[in-house]
Design a protein around this motif. Structure first.
Motif, mmCIF file in Angstrom:
data_model
loop_
_atom_site.group_PDB
_atom_site.id
_atom_site.type_symbol
_atom_site.label_atom_id
_atom_site.label_comp_id
_atom_site.label_asym_id
_atom_site.label_seq_id
_atom_site.Cartn_x
_atom_site.Cartn_y
_atom_site.Cartn_z
ATOM 1 N N THR A 181 0.809 -1.273 0.264
ATOM 2 C CA THR A 181 -0.033 0.004 -0.223
ATOM 3 C C THR A 181 0.802 1.258 -0.068
ATOM 4 N N GLY A 182 0.501 2.355 -0.900
ATOM 5 C CA GLY A 182 1.342 3.563 -0.982
ATOM 6 C C GLY A 182 1.021 4.264 0.167
ATOM 7 N N LEU A 183 1.839 5.193 0.597
ATOM 8 C CA LEU A 183 1.408 6.107 1.824
ATOM 9 C C LEU A 183 2.202 7.443 1.413
ATOM 10 N N ASP A 216 -9.350 5.451 9.854
ATOM 11 C CA ASP A 216 -10.104 5.149 8.660
ATOM 12 C C ASP A 216 -10.913 6.323 8.203
ATOM 13 N N ASP A 217 -11.633 6.764 9.078
ATOM 14 C CA ASP A 217 -12.475 8.240 8.745
ATOM 15 C C ASP A 217 -11.492 9.305 7.923
ATOM 16 N N ARG A 218 -10.338 9.542 8.281
ATOM 17 C CA ARG A 218 -9.428 10.565 7.614
ATOM 18 C C ARG A 218 -8.681 9.817 6.657
ATOM 19 N N ARG A 219 -8.457 8.709 6.846
ATOM 20 C CA ARG A 219 -7.397 7.789 5.877
ATOM 21 C C ARG A 219 -6.157 8.458 6.286
ATOM 22 N N VAL A 220 -5.773 8.463 7.525
ATOM 23 C CA VAL A 220 -4.377 8.894 7.924
ATOM 24 C C VAL A 220 -3.894 7.918 8.900
ATOM 25 N N LEU A 221 -2.714 7.420 8.560
ATOM 26 C CA LEU A 221 -1.858 6.766 9.573
ATOM 27 C C LEU A 221 -0.843 7.663 10.154
ATOM 28 N N THR A 222 -0.754 7.570 11.606
ATOM 29 C CA THR A 222 -0.085 8.630 12.394
ATOM 30 C C THR A 222 1.305 7.529 13.188
ATOM 31 N N LEU A 223 2.475 7.784 12.781
ATOM 32 C CA LEU A 223 3.489 7.055 13.347
ATOM 33 C C LEU A 223 3.885 8.053 14.718
ATOM 34 N N LEU A 224 3.857 7.547 15.892
ATOM 35 C CA LEU A 224 3.931 8.097 16.963
ATOM 36 C C LEU A 224 4.905 7.631 17.699
ATOM 37 N N VAL A 225 6.031 8.534 18.242
ATOM 38 C CA VAL A 225 7.084 8.064 18.974
ATOM 39 C C VAL A 225 7.088 9.212 20.211
ATOM 40 N N ALA A 226 7.267 8.512 21.293
ATOM 41 C CA ALA A 226 7.409 9.386 22.512
ATOM 42 C C ALA A 226 8.746 8.833 23.017
ATOM 43 N N ALA A 227 9.861 9.793 23.175
ATOM 44 C CA ALA A 227 11.018 9.352 23.880
ATOM 45 C C ALA A 227 11.618 10.321 24.416
ATOM 46 N N ASP A 228 12.855 9.996 25.139
ATOM 47 C CA ASP A 228 13.720 10.842 25.672
ATOM 48 C C ASP A 228 15.313 10.351 25.669
ATOM 49 N N ASP A 229 16.233 11.285 26.058
ATOM 50 C CA ASP A 229 17.679 10.631 25.870
ATOM 51 C C ASP A 229 18.417 11.461 26.839
ATOM 52 N N PRO A 287 -8.260 4.365 0.043
ATOM 53 C CA PRO A 287 -9.433 3.689 0.404
ATOM 54 C C PRO A 287 -9.031 2.236 0.277
ATOM 55 N N GLY A 288 -9.693 1.512 1.037
ATOM 56 C CA GLY A 288 -9.505 -0.147 0.863
ATOM 57 C C GLY A 288 -8.050 -0.680 1.383
ATOM 58 N N SER A 289 -7.499 -0.007 2.036
ATOM 59 C CA SER A 289 -6.058 -0.381 2.285
ATOM 60 C C SER A 289 -6.253 -1.345 3.586
ATOM 61 N N GLN A 290 -5.470 -2.452 3.612
ATOM 62 C CA GLN A 290 -5.317 -3.425 4.825
ATOM 63 C C GLN A 290 -4.067 -2.958 5.789
ATOM 64 N N ASP A 291 -4.518 -3.380 7.114
ATOM 65 C CA ASP A 291 -3.560 -2.802 8.026
ATOM 66 C C ASP A 291 -2.129 -3.358 7.946
ATOM 67 N N SER A 292 -2.082 -4.769 7.247
ATOM 68 C CA SER A 292 -0.748 -5.421 7.172
ATOM 69 C C SER A 292 -0.030 -4.795 6.040
ATOM 70 N N GLY A 293 -0.563 -4.125 5.004
ATOM 71 C CA GLY A 293 0.057 -3.395 4.023
ATOM 72 C C GLY A 293 0.471 -2.012 4.432
ATOM 73 N N LEU A 294 -0.299 -1.519 5.366
ATOM 74 C CA LEU A 294 -0.197 -0.061 5.884
ATOM 75 C C LEU A 294 1.258 -0.157 6.649
ATOM 76 N N LEU A 295 1.132 -1.249 7.647
ATOM 77 C CA LEU A 295 2.379 -1.211 8.470
ATOM 78 C C LEU A 295 3.523 -1.592 7.462
ATOM 79 N N ALA A 296 3.558 -2.498 6.495
ATOM 80 C CA ALA A 296 4.623 -2.621 5.822
ATOM 81 C C ALA A 296 5.110 -1.408 5.056
ATOM 82 N N ALA A 297 4.190 -0.605 4.501
ATOM 83 C CA ALA A 297 4.445 0.665 3.729
ATOM 84 C C ALA A 297 5.438 1.603 4.812
ATOM 85 N N VAL A 298 4.593 1.774 5.921
ATOM 86 C CA VAL A 298 5.361 2.607 6.940
ATOM 87 C C VAL A 298 6.619 2.213 7.307
ATOM 88 N N VAL A 299 7.117 1.100 7.428
ATOM 89 C CA VAL A 299 8.561 0.514 7.816
ATOM 90 C C VAL A 299 9.424 0.677 6.535
#
Length: 171
Positions: A2-4, A158-171, A39-51
């Motif tokens: 799936t394209g992002l 799904d409503d907005r067709r947006v995937l958000t990668l969230l990272v909360a960290a410190d260093d 539209p119609g994207s599957q979660d497995s494809g979305l996760l693979a696309a973001v990685v």
């Protein structure tokens, strides 16, 4: 696959907010990267696309996105697989992120507002949430132990067709 389409980043840096009595919260931040999906994207494809996306090649330690990079957060990029992400409930994600944000005490109101408008808004609007569990020290890259805490979630709206990668960290 799936394209992002990368929409853009948002960063909430704790050092941008005044803490009372000089409390040391300045080395924590939240990074959100948003992507539109068809539209119609599957979660497995979305996760693979973001990685696979170049925006995923970010060490979250000051280096920024490196399109040819080999690191993701504390891990070697090759160690992170889309199948590593585990479904979590909104309650679980909110609890982890709220505990992380408040681990050293209360937050200034301006920071609470910023986190609510960005981080928690993405969690609350998600149709589904996934969490990258700790992958272990064997997955760390050469200086991967620099993060004290590293929490990563993927929010799929799904409503907005947006995937958000969230990272909360410190260093």
């Amino acid at each position: 696959m799936t394209g992002l389409d990368f929409v853009g980043p948002t960063c909430v840096n704790f050092r941008d907010h005044p803490f009372p009595d000089g409390q040391g919260h300045g080395f924590r931040w939240v990074d959100l990267k948003s992507f539109r999906f068809p539209p119609g994207s599957q979660d497995s494809g979305l996760l693979a696309a973001v990685v696979a996306h170049e925006q995923f090649r970010h060490d979250y330690a000051g280096g920024g996105v490196d399109p040819g990079g080999t690191r993701h957060g504390p891990y070697w990029l090759r160690a992170v697989k889309s199948g590593d992400y585990q479904p979590v409930t909104r309650t679980e994600a909110t609890q982890v992120l709220a505990e992380w944000a408040n681990q050293h005490g209360g937050l200034p109101g301006s920071l609470e507002d910023a986190l609510e408008a960005t981080l928690f808004a993405a969690v609350n609007s998600a149709s589904r949430l996934y969490r990258l569990p700790g992958l272990g020290r064997d997955a760390f890259h050469d200086w991967g132990g620099v993060h004290i805490d590293f929490h990563e979630f993927v929010a799929i709206d799904d409503d907005r067709r947006v995937l958000t990668l969230l990272v909360a960290a410190d260093d």
